[in-house]
Design an enzyme around this catalytic site. Sequence first.
Site, PDB file in Angstrom:
ATOM      1  N   ASP A   7       0.810  -1.065  -0.125  1.00 46.94           N
ATOM      2  CA  ASP A   7       0.245   0.109  -0.093  1.00 46.94           C
ATOM      3  C   ASP A   7       0.772   1.216   0.047  1.00 46.94           C
ATOM      4  O   ASP A   7       2.016   1.039   0.423  1.00 46.94           O
ATOM      5  CB  ASP A   7      -0.836  -0.115   1.276  1.00 46.94           C
ATOM      6  CG  ASP A   7      -1.846   0.973   1.176  1.00 46.94           C
ATOM      7  OD1 ASP A   7      -2.223   1.432   0.262  1.00 46.94           O
ATOM      8  OD2 ASP A   7      -2.091   1.862   2.394  1.00 46.94           O
ATOM      9  N   ASP A   9      -0.218   5.069   0.807  1.00 43.63           N
ATOM     10  CA  ASP A   9      -0.429   6.111   1.776  1.00 43.63           C
ATOM     11  C   ASP A   9      -0.761   5.408   3.120  1.00 43.63           C
ATOM     12  O   ASP A   9      -1.136   4.569   3.474  1.00 43.63           O
ATOM     13  CB  ASP A   9      -1.901   6.764   1.445  1.00 43.63           C
ATOM     14  CG  ASP A   9      -2.056   7.189   0.165  1.00 43.63           C
ATOM     15  OD1 ASP A   9      -0.898   7.999  -0.063  1.00 43.63           O
ATOM     16  OD2 ASP A   9      -3.005   7.197  -0.724  1.00 43.63           O
TER      17      ASP A   9
END
Length: 218
Positions: A7, A9
């Site tokens: 991922d 963010d």
Amino acid sequence: MSLAIFDLDNTLLDLDSDHAWGEFLIEQGAVDATTYRDANERFYQQYQDGTLDIMAYLALALKPLAENTPEQLAAWHQQFMASKIEPHILTRGEELLARHRAKGDRLLIITATNRFITGPIAERLGVDDLIAVEPEIEAGHYTGRVVGTPSFREGKVERLDAWLAEEDVTLDGAWFYSDSHNDLPLLERVDHPVAVDPDDALREAATQRGWRILSLRD
């Protein structure tokens, strides 16, 4: 060689690039400060709560792409990278990428943030493979619409499955690093799920399942 999925963010970055782009647009005077900030904050809270309507959010987030020229957007993004992203790239995140790269693993970023924002960030991090929300482009200009399934929650699994088939890659021995409970559907699919500086809901789920919990923050 295994697949190492990340991922973006609040995992490799110590902020949410989608939310930060909204704040950047406000600073540039590109959107109405009050109404856009209120909506941006409301949607961000819904994301954290696990109640986000992704299509409603994208209607807001992609509208400025359609309202500005590619040249203006490119100039803004260059400023955005320098002022909002570069200071928030986690050194330990880059070290984690480097360790997987040294092992010969294939690196993939998968994010619910759109490709306009995240493409240059993935490039900066040296990650060639990116699955992101795909803004529609017609005649060289953004339309404000989305192409295909947004890579959010179960949509990440759908988009990843399509990518795996296209690339002839499997999830055997795969890793996935994420901070968010929104990524539980994908975390549950891999052999090595890792909760990175997780939110409360993901920390609880990771603890119950015996998953590794990792911090990349200083």
